[in-house]
Motif scaffolding. Structure first.
Motif, PDB file in Angstrom:
ATOM      1  N   GLU A  85       3.570  69.243  -5.099  1.00  0.00           N
ATOM      2  CA  GLU A  85       2.549  68.441  -4.421  1.00  0.00           C
ATOM      3  C   GLU A  85       1.162  69.022  -4.628  1.00  0.00           C
ATOM      4  OE1 GLU A  85       3.975  68.234  -0.409  1.00  0.00           O
ATOM      5  OE2 GLU A  85       5.149  66.410  -0.812  1.00  0.00           O
ATOM      6  N   ARG A  86       1.068  70.358  -4.683  1.00  0.00           N
ATOM      7  CA  ARG A  86      -0.229  70.998  -4.901  1.00  0.00           C
ATOM      8  C   ARG A  86      -0.753  70.722  -6.314  1.00  0.00           C
ATOM      9  NH1 ARG A  86       1.012  75.406  -2.750  1.00  0.00           N
ATOM     10  NH2 ARG A  86       1.765  76.513  -4.589  1.00  0.00           N
ATOM     11  N   SER A  87       0.148  70.673  -7.286  1.00  0.00           N
ATOM     12  CA  SER A  87      -0.258  70.417  -8.669  1.00  0.00           C
ATOM     13  C   SER A  87      -0.429  68.929  -8.959  1.00  0.00           C
ATOM     14  CB  SER A  87       0.772  71.007  -9.642  1.00  0.00           C
ATOM     15  OG  SER A  87       2.011  70.325  -9.533  1.00  0.00           O
ATOM     16  N   ARG A  88      -0.014  68.082  -7.989  1.00  0.00           N
ATOM     17  CA  ARG A  88      -0.116  66.622  -8.151  1.00  0.00           C
ATOM     18  C   ARG A  88       0.604  66.143  -9.406  1.00  0.00           C
ATOM     19  NH1 ARG A  88      -6.449  65.406  -6.398  1.00  0.00           N
ATOM     20  NH2 ARG A  88      -6.311  66.336  -4.306  1.00  0.00           N
ATOM     21  N   GLY A 142      24.540  63.547  -9.563  1.00  0.00           N
ATOM     22  CA  GLY A 142      23.300  62.874  -9.924  1.00  0.00           C
ATOM     23  C   GLY A 142      22.119  63.231  -9.046  1.00  0.00           C
ATOM     24  N   VAL A 143      22.245  64.288  -8.234  1.00  0.00           N
ATOM     25  CA  VAL A 143      21.205  64.666  -7.276  1.00  0.00           C
ATOM     26  C   VAL A 143      20.588  65.999  -7.670  1.00  0.00           C
ATOM     27  CG1 VAL A 143      20.737  65.272  -4.858  1.00  0.00           C
ATOM     28  CG2 VAL A 143      22.320  63.407  -5.401  1.00  0.00           C
ATOM     29  N   THR A 144      19.275  66.121  -7.464  1.00  0.00           N
ATOM     30  CA  THR A 144      18.560  67.388  -7.588  1.00  0.00           C
ATOM     31  C   THR A 144      18.039  67.768  -6.210  1.00  0.00           C
ATOM     32  OG1 THR A 144      17.867  66.957  -9.871  1.00  0.00           O
ATOM     33  CG2 THR A 144      16.627  68.607  -8.649  1.00  0.00           C
ATOM     34  N   LEU A 145      18.436  68.949  -5.716  1.00  0.00           N
ATOM     35  CA  LEU A 145      17.956  69.464  -4.434  1.00  0.00           C
ATOM     36  C   LEU A 145      16.997  70.617  -4.685  1.00  0.00           C
ATOM     37  CD1 LEU A 145      21.100  69.615  -2.078  1.00  0.00           C
ATOM     38  CD2 LEU A 145      19.185  68.021  -1.959  1.00  0.00           C
ATOM     39  N   VAL A 146      15.878  70.657  -3.945  1.00  0.00           N
ATOM     40  CA  VAL A 146      14.877  71.710  -4.141  1.00  0.00           C
ATOM     41  C   VAL A 146      14.533  72.344  -2.798  1.00  0.00           C
ATOM     42  CG1 VAL A 146      13.952  70.406  -6.083  1.00  0.00           C
ATOM     43  CG2 VAL A 146      12.831  70.239  -3.854  1.00  0.00           C
ATOM     44  N   ASN A 147      14.030  73.573  -2.844  1.00  0.00           N
ATOM     45  CA  ASN A 147      13.583  74.205  -1.606  1.00  0.00           C
ATOM     46  C   ASN A 147      12.147  73.799  -1.302  1.00  0.00           C
ATOM     47  OD1 ASN A 147      12.247  75.771  -3.545  1.00  0.00           O
ATOM     48  ND2 ASN A 147      12.444  77.654  -2.358  1.00  0.00           N
ATOM     49  N   HIS A 148      11.661  74.210  -0.127  1.00  0.00           N
ATOM     50  CA  HIS A 148      10.334  73.761   0.317  1.00  0.00           C
ATOM     51  C   HIS A 148       9.225  74.318  -0.580  1.00  0.00           C
ATOM     52  CE1 HIS A 148       8.823  77.533   2.178  1.00  0.00           C
ATOM     53  NE2 HIS A 148      10.101  77.826   2.234  1.00  0.00           N
ATOM     54  N   VAL A 149       9.453  75.472  -1.217  1.00  0.00           N
ATOM     55  CA  VAL A 149       8.417  76.047  -2.078  1.00  0.00           C
ATOM     56  C   VAL A 149       8.211  75.181  -3.315  1.00  0.00           C
ATOM     57  CG1 VAL A 149       7.660  78.114  -3.307  1.00  0.00           C
ATOM     58  CG2 VAL A 149       9.066  78.342  -1.256  1.00  0.00           C
ATOM     59  N   VAL A 150       9.305  74.693  -3.902  1.00  0.00           N
ATOM     60  CA  VAL A 150       9.197  73.792  -5.055  1.00  0.00           C
ATOM     61  C   VAL A 150       8.413  72.545  -4.664  1.00  0.00           C
ATOM     62  CG1 VAL A 150      10.480  72.268  -6.604  1.00  0.00           C
ATOM     63  CG2 VAL A 150      11.275  74.606  -6.229  1.00  0.00           C
ATOM     64  N   ARG A 151       8.756  71.984  -3.517  1.00  0.00           N
ATOM     65  CA  ARG A 151       8.046  70.768  -3.079  1.00  0.00           C
ATOM     66  C   ARG A 151       6.549  71.045  -2.910  1.00  0.00           C
ATOM     67  NH1 ARG A 151       9.042  66.732   2.125  1.00  0.00           N
ATOM     68  NH2 ARG A 151       7.081  65.632   1.848  1.00  0.00           N
ATOM     69  N   GLU A 152       6.204  72.152  -2.268  1.00  0.00           N
ATOM     70  CA  GLU A 152       4.796  72.465  -2.048  1.00  0.00           C
ATOM     71  C   GLU A 152       4.057  72.688  -3.360  1.00  0.00           C
ATOM     72  OE1 GLU A 152       5.016  75.848   0.473  1.00  0.00           O
ATOM     73  OE2 GLU A 152       5.689  74.702   2.238  1.00  0.00           O
ATOM     74  N   GLU A 153       4.697  73.379  -4.324  1.00  0.00           N
ATOM     75  CA  GLU A 153       4.049  73.626  -5.611  1.00  0.00           C
ATOM     76  C   GLU A 153       3.808  72.333  -6.369  1.00  0.00           C
ATOM     77  OE1 GLU A 153       6.408  76.390  -7.759  1.00  0.00           O
ATOM     78  OE2 GLU A 153       5.857  78.108  -6.509  1.00  0.00           O
ATOM     79  N   GLY A 191       4.713  61.179 -10.805  1.00  0.00           N
ATOM     80  CA  GLY A 191       6.045  60.588 -10.855  1.00  0.00           C
ATOM     81  C   GLY A 191       7.118  61.269 -10.043  1.00  0.00           C
ATOM     82  N   VAL A 192       6.815  62.370  -9.337  1.00  0.00           N
ATOM     83  CA  VAL A 192       7.841  63.078  -8.570  1.00  0.00           C
ATOM     84  C   VAL A 192       7.870  62.526  -7.148  1.00  0.00           C
ATOM     85  CG1 VAL A 192       8.697  65.304  -7.777  1.00  0.00           C
ATOM     86  CG2 VAL A 192       7.459  65.140  -9.948  1.00  0.00           C
ATOM     87  N   ARG A 193       9.060  62.156  -6.692  1.00  0.00           N
ATOM     88  CA  ARG A 193       9.224  61.619  -5.347  1.00  0.00           C
ATOM     89  C   ARG A 193      10.289  62.435  -4.607  1.00  0.00           C
ATOM     90  NH1 ARG A 193       5.288  59.992  -6.926  1.00  0.00           N
ATOM     91  NH2 ARG A 193       4.496  57.871  -7.157  1.00  0.00           N
ATOM     92  N   PHE A 194       9.987  62.806  -3.363  1.00  0.00           N
ATOM     93  CA  PHE A 194      10.925  63.587  -2.557  1.00  0.00           C
ATOM     94  C   PHE A 194      11.521  62.713  -1.462  1.00  0.00           C
ATOM     95  CE2 PHE A 194       7.952  66.694  -4.301  1.00  0.00           C
ATOM     96  CZ  PHE A 194       8.832  67.622  -4.844  1.00  0.00           C
TER      97      PHE A 194
END
Length: 298
Positions: free
Chosen positions: A203-206, A190-201, A209-212
């Protein structure tokens, strides 16, 4: 083997060939094949993409105790649900491997929201899998310890048509592919793991509803040193004006914003859903879920 001709002449034949090809290869390859090579095939090109891997925890162990025909049926149901989420968010379905699926975002027409679309697809895949698990548990006379793990990674990769004269594979090759696969293997049920590039993209696109969650330092096979990954989830984004009107998806229990949710009406009551998969499950059997939203059997 007696093969019946396709009714409707050449047009019917072409439509049938196209539908058959689309179930095996990417739309870009279908266009290339049906144009007799006149339509260029994007290959050997370096692109910035987002890769999503998803696979089932515990499925190999379960398959060892079930007839092969039942395993095939379960995989068909699983891949139907996963590919529906992929198509809804414009992903290229790269390959199906056992009980795993690989998706690529950003191949056809890069729009700058590939990472956000990948996470929305991941959310719908988790919702759809929970519904499948309910159905399987009701149908199988054994405990099911299954879960879906998803990994997402963004970065540069090469889109290529690779293989031999006998068998070709239109696929994506590069570091984000390997990283997404390792993140999926490391993700819990039930978990989704992402790398730092996904998180930055994201957050940059705002993306709404996405929470890290808190970063995790992982030792991943094939990668030197430690890799930082972030668990993520989607939730309804509510302003103060609509917070009082927030309600609960009767299928998965997620809080949703009525202004942006999918809806369905049952016995003159409106229900709100976070995804198409949840709404579809409700419509199949509304009595099963109606009481969760209202407190009584509707």
């Amino acid at each position: 083997m007696n093969v019946q001709p396709v009714r409707g002449g050449p047009r019917g034949s072409r439509a049938r060939r196209e539908a058959l090809l689309r179930s095996y290869v990417a739309p870009e390859v279908v266009a290339h094949i049906l144009s007799d090579g006149r339509e260029p095939l994007l290959s050997g090109v370096r692109l910035t993409v987002t890769i999503l891997f998803a696979d089932i925890r515990g499925f190999t162990r379960l398959a060892d105790h079930l007839p092969a025909e039942r395993v095939v049926n379960m995989l068909d149901e699983y891949f139907d649900a996963m590919t529906a989420a992929a198509v809804a968010h414009q992903a290229m379905i790269d390959k199906l491997i056992g009980d795993a699926i690989m998706l690529v975002f950003g191949v056809s027409v890069p729009r700058g929201d590939e990472a956000a679309r990948a996470l929305r697809a991941a959310h719908e895949m988790h919702c759809a899998f929970r519904l499948l698990l309910q159905q399987w548990r009701a149908a199988l006379p054994m405990p099911l310890r299954l879960g879906l793990g998803i990994g997402c990674a963004s970065g540069e990769a090469v889109l290529a048509n690779v293989g031999s004269a006998v068998r070709m594979d239109y696929t994506t090759i590069g570091r984000p592919v390997n990283l997404a696969a390792r993140l999926a293997a490391a993700a819990g049920s039930g978990v989704t793991l992402v790398n730092h590039v996904v998180r930055e993209e994201v957050e940059r696109s705002r993306a709404p509803g996405v929470r890290f969650g808190r970063p995790r330092s992982l030792s991943l096979k094939g990668f030197r040193g430690r890799t930082v990954a972030y668990p993520c989830r989607l939730q309804a984004r509510r302003s103060a004006a609509v917070r009082a009107a927030a309600t609960t998806d009767p299928v998965c229990g997620m809080k949703v914003n009525p202004q942006h949710a999918l809806t369905s009406t049952y016995r003159r009551r409106t229900y709100y859903f976070c995804s198409a998969a949840c709404r579809q499950a409700f419509r199949r059997d509304p009595r099963q879920y109606g009481w969760r939203a209202s407190g009584t059997d509707p």
